[in-house]
Design an enzyme around this catalytic site. Structure first.
Site, PDB file in Angstrom:
ATOM      1  N   LYS A  15      27.667  23.581 -36.251  1.00 13.98           N
ATOM      2  CA  LYS A  15      29.482  22.874 -35.948  1.00 13.98           C
ATOM      3  C   LYS A  15      29.195  21.705 -37.140  1.00 13.98           C
ATOM      4  O   LYS A  15      28.374  20.874 -37.458  1.00 13.98           O
ATOM      5  CB  LYS A  15      30.001  22.155 -34.388  1.00 13.98           C
ATOM      6  CG  LYS A  15      29.532  24.246 -33.871  1.00 13.98           C
ATOM      7  CD  LYS A  15      30.217  25.481 -34.086  1.00 13.98           C
ATOM      8  CE  LYS A  15      30.706  26.189 -33.892  1.00 13.98           C
ATOM      9  NZ  LYS A  15      30.013  26.790 -32.594  1.00 13.98           N
TER      10      LYS A  15
HETATM   11  C1  LIG Z   1      30.138  27.912 -30.988  1.00 14.73           C
HETATM   12  C2  LIG Z   1      31.140  28.833 -30.645  1.00 14.73           C
HETATM   13  C3  LIG Z   1      31.049  28.268 -29.294  1.00 14.73           C
HETATM   14  C4  LIG Z   1      30.082  27.784 -27.783  1.00 14.73           C
HETATM   15  O1  LIG Z   1      29.429  26.529 -28.469  1.00 14.73           O
HETATM   16  P1  LIG Z   1      27.679  26.947 -28.019  1.00 14.73           P
HETATM   17  O2  LIG Z   1      27.637  25.131 -28.152  1.00 14.73           O
HETATM   18  O3  LIG Z   1      27.193  27.408 -29.075  1.00 14.73           O
HETATM   19  O4  LIG Z   1      27.408  26.570 -26.185  1.00 14.73           O
HETATM   20  C5  LIG Z   1      32.161  29.107 -28.199  1.00 14.73           C
HETATM   21  N1  LIG Z   1      33.733  28.809 -29.259  1.00 14.73           N
HETATM   22  C6  LIG Z   1      33.515  29.181 -30.441  1.00 14.73           C
HETATM   23  C7  LIG Z   1      34.697  29.158 -31.630  1.00 14.73           C
HETATM   24  C8  LIG Z   1      32.602  28.819 -31.263  1.00 14.73           C
HETATM   25  O5  LIG Z   1      32.512  28.761 -32.691  1.00 14.73           O
END
Ligand SMILES: *Cc1c(COP(=O)(O)O)cnc(C)c1O
Length: 383
Positions: A184
């Protein structure tokens, strides 16, 4: 991993990040403490919101947001089908039913017209997801929320650093969830945060992340008090100070990284402009895109995907529409045809490598490789 393998996304860690984590390890306090507070304040300040509540991951942030919104058994929440499964799972954790809405063909963002079609007397909230890092049309979604008395939750796991009508992602909905997974915009290893301007939601989430207990261990220690009370069923969703130190250090780079991501996206868009077979998604003029993903639509995607992977280019597909996963078909009766725009998009989307620090030669490698794959496979019938 092969030495010239290019992932679709990866973290950037520098000495500053490493030093920040070491300082916490030497500080005598590892779990949720002063550094989590700093991280929460820094993200909230960056997003121009009043409260930030750090949790263990982005999925926990969504779960906590849905809980704070008071969603439970018998309620419906409208979610985009073209998202990571966690967007819908958070609704199921709360005992409610996710209702899948289709997306717009050129941005793959939640289609407000489809959302309005799905609103019923049981609808309590809408979850918007800023696909690829482009904020949804929040004005339209908030209009729907006012008209039908609904809450708006943003799954902004892709869009930290983006803005919409000059307002930051994080402050565009009643509750916003961020993820700090390594793929991210910034990372804390694992981590997440809920942003809100509403004090009651903030208090509810702090309790929820700590077993449903109304004070935390550190506060009790300072107050020389052993007494605590559990007032509702919560979870241990806490983030550690070790993780927060990394996240806080990373946050200082977000503007530079967003600019860099936009620069790479610009190079891709320019390179593909002359090739009608490669269709990048559209970026609206009312947003600054954070380009967590650079997504193109291509013919014969499976062959193109395989050809790129053959060249060690870590292209990916985001996502199989949630309503097509076996769990949602079996448990909620979802089926092909429910969301035709997302289903069609799923057949030809491809996410190209994009991350801060990506070298010019790697960007060119992706461009050349995609052109070559299109020349070779772009006209074949897909199997
Ligand atoms: C990465 C992601 C999540 C979940 O995040 P985590 O930190 O991996 O639990 C939820 N929604 C979207 C759209 C994502 O890209």
């Amino acid at each position: 991993m092969l030495s010239n393998y290019l992932p679709y996304s990866t973290q950037s860690i520098d000495q500053e990040d490493i030093d920040a984590v070491i300082r916490v390890l030497q500080s005598g306090w590892l779990t949720t403490g002063p550094t989590v507070n700093h991280f929460e304040e820094a993200v909230a300040a960056f997003c121009e919101t009043r409260y930030g509540i750090a949790v263990a991951n982005g999925t926990a942030a969504l779960h906590a947001a849905v809980h704070a919104a008071g969603i439970g058994h018998g309620d419906e929440v409208i979610v985009p089908t073209l998202s990571f499964v966690a967007t819908a799972n958070a609704v199921v954790y709360a005992g409610a039913t996710p209702i899948f809405a289709d997306v717009l063909p050129h941005t793959l963002l939640l289609d407000p017209v489809q959302v309005e079609n799905k609103i019923s007397s049981k609808t309590k909230a809408i979850i918007a997801m800023d696909y690829a890092g482009q904020p949804c049309n929040y004005n339209q979604l908030l209009d729907l929320c006012r008209k039908y008395r609904l809450l708006l939750i943003a799954d902004a796991c892709h869009s930290l650093g983006a803005d919409y009508n000059r307002r930051k992602s994080g402050g565009l909905a009643h509750l916003t969830a961020f993820s700090f997974h390594p793929a991210k915009p910034i990372t804390s290893g694992e981590g997440g945060m809920v942003l809100t301007d509403n004090e009651q939601y903030a208090v509810k989430i702090r309790t929820f992340r700590n077993h449903g207990i109304t004070s935390d261990f550190r506060t009790r220690q300072f107050q020389k008090d052993w007494h605590y009370e559990m007032v509702e069923l919560g979870y241990n969703l806490r983030l550690s100070d070790i993780h927060a130190a990394l996240g806080l250090s990373q946050l200082s780079k977000i503007d530079r990284w967003t600019a860099e991501r936009n620069n790479i996206a610009g190079l891709y868009t320019k390179a593909f402009a002359g090739d009608g077979a490669i269709q990048p998604l559209t970026c609206r003029p009312d947003v600054t895109h954070s380009y967590h993903l650079y997504v193109v639509r291509v013919p014969n995607r499976s062959k193109i995907f395989a050809a790129m992977r053959q060249e060690n280019i870590g292209v990916n597909v985001h996502y199989l529409p949630i309503h097509l996963h076996p769990y949602y078909r079996e448990r909620f009766g979802c089926k092909p045809g429910d969301c035709p725009v997302a289903e069609k998009a799923y057949e030809n989307i491809l996410s190209l490598p994009l991350f801060p620090g990506m070298r010019a030669e790697d960007i060119n490698r992706v461009i050349d490789c995609l052109h070559e794959a299109i020349r070779e496979h772009g006209n074949e019938e897909s199997p």
